[in-house]
Design a protein around this motif. Structure first.
Motif, mmCIF file in Angstrom:
data_model
loop_
_atom_site.group_PDB
_atom_site.id
_atom_site.type_symbol
_atom_site.label_atom_id
_atom_site.label_comp_id
_atom_site.label_asym_id
_atom_site.label_seq_id
_atom_site.Cartn_x
_atom_site.Cartn_y
_atom_site.Cartn_z
ATOM 1 N N HIS A 156 62.520 17.260 42.745
ATOM 2 C CA HIS A 156 63.633 18.067 42.840
ATOM 3 C C HIS A 156 64.981 16.898 43.115
ATOM 4 O O HIS A 156 65.842 17.153 42.558
ATOM 5 C CB HIS A 156 63.359 18.996 43.789
ATOM 6 N N THR B 41 65.947 21.171 33.347
ATOM 7 C CA THR B 41 66.544 22.420 33.728
ATOM 8 C C THR B 41 65.719 23.130 34.932
ATOM 9 O O THR B 41 66.221 23.921 35.477
ATOM 10 C CB THR B 41 66.823 23.282 32.456
ATOM 11 N N LYS B 42 64.423 23.408 34.375
ATOM 12 C CA LYS B 42 63.538 24.293 35.414
ATOM 13 C C LYS B 42 63.539 23.653 36.773
ATOM 14 O O LYS B 42 63.619 24.293 37.817
ATOM 15 C CB LYS B 42 62.334 24.221 34.640
ATOM 16 N N VAL C 122 65.793 21.753 38.266
ATOM 17 C CA VAL C 122 67.114 22.140 39.007
ATOM 18 C C VAL C 122 67.213 23.642 39.518
ATOM 19 O O VAL C 122 67.769 23.841 40.714
ATOM 20 C CB VAL C 122 68.471 21.772 38.264
ATOM 21 N N ARG C 123 66.875 24.363 38.607
ATOM 22 C CA ARG C 123 66.711 25.736 39.048
ATOM 23 C C ARG C 123 65.750 26.173 40.212
ATOM 24 O O ARG C 123 66.125 27.050 41.028
ATOM 25 C CB ARG C 123 66.475 26.599 37.726
ATOM 26 N N GLU C 124 64.653 25.653 40.275
ATOM 27 C CA GLU C 124 63.849 25.648 41.473
ATOM 28 C C GLU C 124 64.322 25.278 42.593
ATOM 29 O O GLU C 124 64.451 25.745 43.697
ATOM 30 C CB GLU C 124 62.698 24.708 41.141
ATOM 31 N N GLU D 144 67.859 25.077 43.213
ATOM 32 C CA GLU D 144 68.917 25.825 43.537
ATOM 33 C C GLU D 144 68.114 27.323 44.191
ATOM 34 O O GLU D 144 68.771 27.847 45.096
ATOM 35 C CB GLU D 144 69.671 26.299 42.424
ATOM 36 N N ASP D 145 66.916 27.708 43.568
ATOM 37 C CA ASP D 145 66.220 28.864 44.178
ATOM 38 C C ASP D 145 65.868 28.646 45.746
ATOM 39 O O ASP D 145 66.093 29.491 46.346
ATOM 40 C CB ASP D 145 65.072 29.163 43.346
ATOM 41 N N THR E 256 74.426 27.233 43.946
ATOM 42 C CA THR E 256 74.432 26.761 42.728
ATOM 43 C C THR E 256 74.736 25.254 42.881
ATOM 44 O O THR E 256 75.943 25.081 43.622
ATOM 45 C CB THR E 256 75.526 27.551 41.811
#
Length: 309
Positions: A10, A38-39, A41-43, A45-46, A51
């Protein structure tokens, strides 16, 4: 306590996107697919609940939260790299690598002599010297690609998370080829600038705003033939074959002036004087080889400053 869901991948992915300002380029460097980046980064951010990136036209940029997180994520990557170097058999054999960012003025006036002194220490370290604009070098320092930047003090908003050590102050000079018509002209030089091509620093360089403010303060209208460049090689070559005027930090051209190849126009540029020094991350400690090189830079800068005074 650090959330156990945050993994090294990450942090690595986030820092690489921040460095490249592109998911596509980051994916290529990390050698994974774009959807995987992309996945990841979204993990992240979650987990963080914020954001990290925002749309910027067709590209992306760090959000305010992303800028704050990068300060610490970059330090994490730097610390990890130093930890690996400290126990790596290769590092033990060839010495801890040293990575320096230097503005063009410093690359010409400081680094050659400093490097000669540093090499006498026989550290065995590989030294990487990168020259570029101040903003670019500071970004590389922030994400851990560089260990030190030697150049002018940046604006306060660019210095968050950094420590600056002043070495000396330097003026901007207006230089021309030997025999240039303005060297013997009795009229106001400022009034005649528009008659010649003028080489200036780029507007986003560290001395760009300084030059613009100086010209405005002396009533100089927008220049009809203005060439923005940070290339000292181009500046020297262009002045040899033209009547151009080059507005540049004096350290870049001090040897050319001493050799009589270039000459300084008789203008008082005291107002353009600015601090030159060492910029480091405030949250890291220099390795022994880096400390030795920093001391060589200090000694070379002190000698240079004394010779100018």
């Amino acid at each position: 306590m650090i959330d156990a869901r945050i993994k090294f991948r990450h942090i690595q992915t986030f820092v690489e996107i921040a460095r490249q300002k592109s998911v596509v380029r980051a994916a290529a460097i990390l050698r994974v697919s774009q959807p995987a980046v992309t996945k990841t980064v979204r993990e992240l951010e979650d987990v963080l609940g914020v954001t990290l990136f925002e749309r910027d036209g067709r590209g992306i940029r760090l959000s305010r939260s992303g800028e704050i997180f990068l300060k610490h994520a970059g330090a994490t990557m730097t610390a990890l790299r130093q930890a690996v170097d400290s126990v790596s058999p290769d590092a033990a054999r060839i010495g801890t690598p040293v990575r320096i960012g230097a503005l063009p003025t410093v690359s010409v006036s400081i680094m050659p002599e400093a490097m000669a002194s540093f090499l006498l220490e026989n550290t065995g370290s590989t030294v990487k010297i990168v020259t570029g604009e101040n903003a670019v070098l500071l970004e590389q320092l922030r994400v851990g690609d560089l260990d030190l930047v030697v150049g002018r003090l940046a604006t306060p908003d660019k210095m968050t998370g950094f420590f600056f050590e002043h070495l000396y102050s330097e003026k901007v000079r207006f230089v021309v080829r030997a025999g240039h018509p303005l060297l013997t002209e009795s009229t106001s030089i400022f009034e005649r600038l528009h008659e010649f091509p003028v080489l200036t620093p780029t507007r986003n360089s560290v001395i760009g705003p300084v030059v613009d403010q100086f010209l405005l303060a002396h009533g100089v209208a927008p220049l009809p033939t203005r060439i923005e460049t940070v290339s000292d090689a181009f500046g020297r070559a262009f002045l040899r074959t033209s009547n151009a005027i080059w507005i540049i930090s004096e350290g870049v051209v001090v040897a050319d002036i001493a050799d009589g190849v270039l000459a300084v126009l008789p203008l008082d540029t005291t107002d353009t004087s600015g601090p030159v020094g060492l910029t480091m991350r405030a949250d890291t400690q220099p390795s022994l080889p880096l400390s030795l090189l920093m001391q060589a830079i200090r000694e070379t800068a002190a000698t240079l400053s004394a010779s100018r005074n």
